[in-house]
Design an enzyme around this catalytic site. Structure first.
Site, mmCIF file in Angstrom:
data_model
loop_
_atom_site.group_PDB
_atom_site.id
_atom_site.type_symbol
_atom_site.label_atom_id
_atom_site.label_comp_id
_atom_site.label_asym_id
_atom_site.label_seq_id
_atom_site.Cartn_x
_atom_site.Cartn_y
_atom_site.Cartn_z
ATOM 1 N N HIS A 124 37.206 -1.554 32.528
ATOM 2 C CA HIS A 124 36.358 -2.607 33.088
ATOM 3 C C HIS A 124 36.944 -3.958 32.681
ATOM 4 O O HIS A 124 37.550 -4.085 31.618
ATOM 5 C CB HIS A 124 34.921 -2.517 32.576
ATOM 6 C CG HIS A 124 34.245 -1.215 32.879
ATOM 7 N ND1 HIS A 124 33.617 -0.968 34.073
ATOM 8 C CD2 HIS A 124 34.135 -0.085 32.139
ATOM 9 C CE1 HIS A 124 33.116 0.264 34.061
ATOM 10 N NE2 HIS A 124 33.424 0.818 32.897
ATOM 11 N N SER A 126 44.205 8.352 9.344
ATOM 12 C CA SER A 126 42.998 8.846 10.005
ATOM 13 C C SER A 126 41.995 7.726 10.251
ATOM 14 O O SER A 126 41.805 6.843 9.404
ATOM 15 C CB SER A 126 42.341 9.929 9.144
ATOM 16 O OG SER A 126 43.180 11.054 9.043
ATOM 17 N N ASN A 162 46.255 18.363 18.141
ATOM 18 C CA ASN A 162 45.155 19.174 17.636
ATOM 19 C C ASN A 162 43.940 19.075 18.565
ATOM 20 O O ASN A 162 43.994 18.424 19.614
ATOM 21 C CB ASN A 162 44.802 18.736 16.215
ATOM 22 C CG ASN A 162 44.253 19.864 15.373
ATOM 23 O OD1 ASN A 162 43.320 20.545 15.767
ATOM 24 N ND2 ASN A 162 44.824 20.057 14.190
#
Length: 221
Positions: free
Chosen positions: A132, A177, A100
């Site tokens: 890093h 989610s 998406n």
């Protein structure tokens, strides 16, 4: 005749708006791919719905994939970004996978592999790198390690998920989610949280056996 049928079904205003949006999106897709990208990806029957920038010296391939989704939030004000930074880095996305809108995929020094038939929600982020070093002296000298990411077939990933370096997500897994995935995920499990943890198992009977397709899931996770 198809246009007339659409106008009868959806009305003139809605039909016109949808056509204009699609034309505008196609123009942005072309600009991002031909002007803003410095990588020439291998795109086999891949549908780019949202403008996507392809970057880096490595290999990017997508086989029968959908990048972006309409209608879905973020189509007009967002973009996709796929980078294979090093000459030996690889991003590979396999057939029938949908990602998406507003995604970021970065293979820094190794690889990102996304399997077949995956459904990935908006604002997805995945990388093989911390970019890093963790110690103070290594934060700006390029001294850091990368680890490949592998997402197996039929994985279902919700909105705003971040998948970090070295992770392997097993076949058919579901990631809720907003989760941040920092450890391997078992196949056919439901996982969520920061960091993502297993909540329960999924029944495997409705999923793949051999080369059979899984039960159809919604295209807008």
């Amino acid at each position: 005749m198809r246009i007339i049928a659409k106008i009868k079904r959806d009305g003139f205003r809605k039909t016109l708006a949808r056509r204009l949006l699609k034309k505008y999106s196609r123009l942005r897709v072309a600009i991002f791919k031909e002007i803003f990208s410095d990588n020439k990806p291998t795109l086999n029957n891949t549908k780019i719905v949202q403008p996507t920038q392809f970057v880096g010296d490595g290999r990017i391939s997508a086989d029968r994939v959908r990048l972006g989704y309409f209608p879905s939030p973020g189509l007009l004000n967002g973009s996709g970004y796929i980078e294979a930074r090093d000459k030996n880095s690889v991003v590979e996305i396999n057939e029938s996978t949908t990602i998406n809108n507003s995604f970021i995929i970065i293979a820094d020094k190794s690889s990102i592999y996304i399997g077949k038939r995956c459904l990935i929600g908006p604002d997805f982020f995945v990388t093989d790198s911390d970019f890093h070093g963790l110690s103070i002296e290594d934060r700006s000298n390029g001294n850091y390690d990368c680890a490949p990411v592998k997402i197996d077939d039929d994985v279902f990933i919700g909105h705003g998920v971040k998948v970090m370096k070295g992770v392997h997500i097993g076949q058919g897994a579901v990631i809720g989610s907003g989760s941040v995935v920092v450890n391997d995920i078992e196949a056919f499990t439901i996982n969520a949280g920061v960091p993502a943890k297993k909540l329960r198992d999924l029944p495997t009977g409705r999923y793949i056996k051999g080369n059979d397709a899984p039960t159809k899931m919604h295209n807008n996770p």
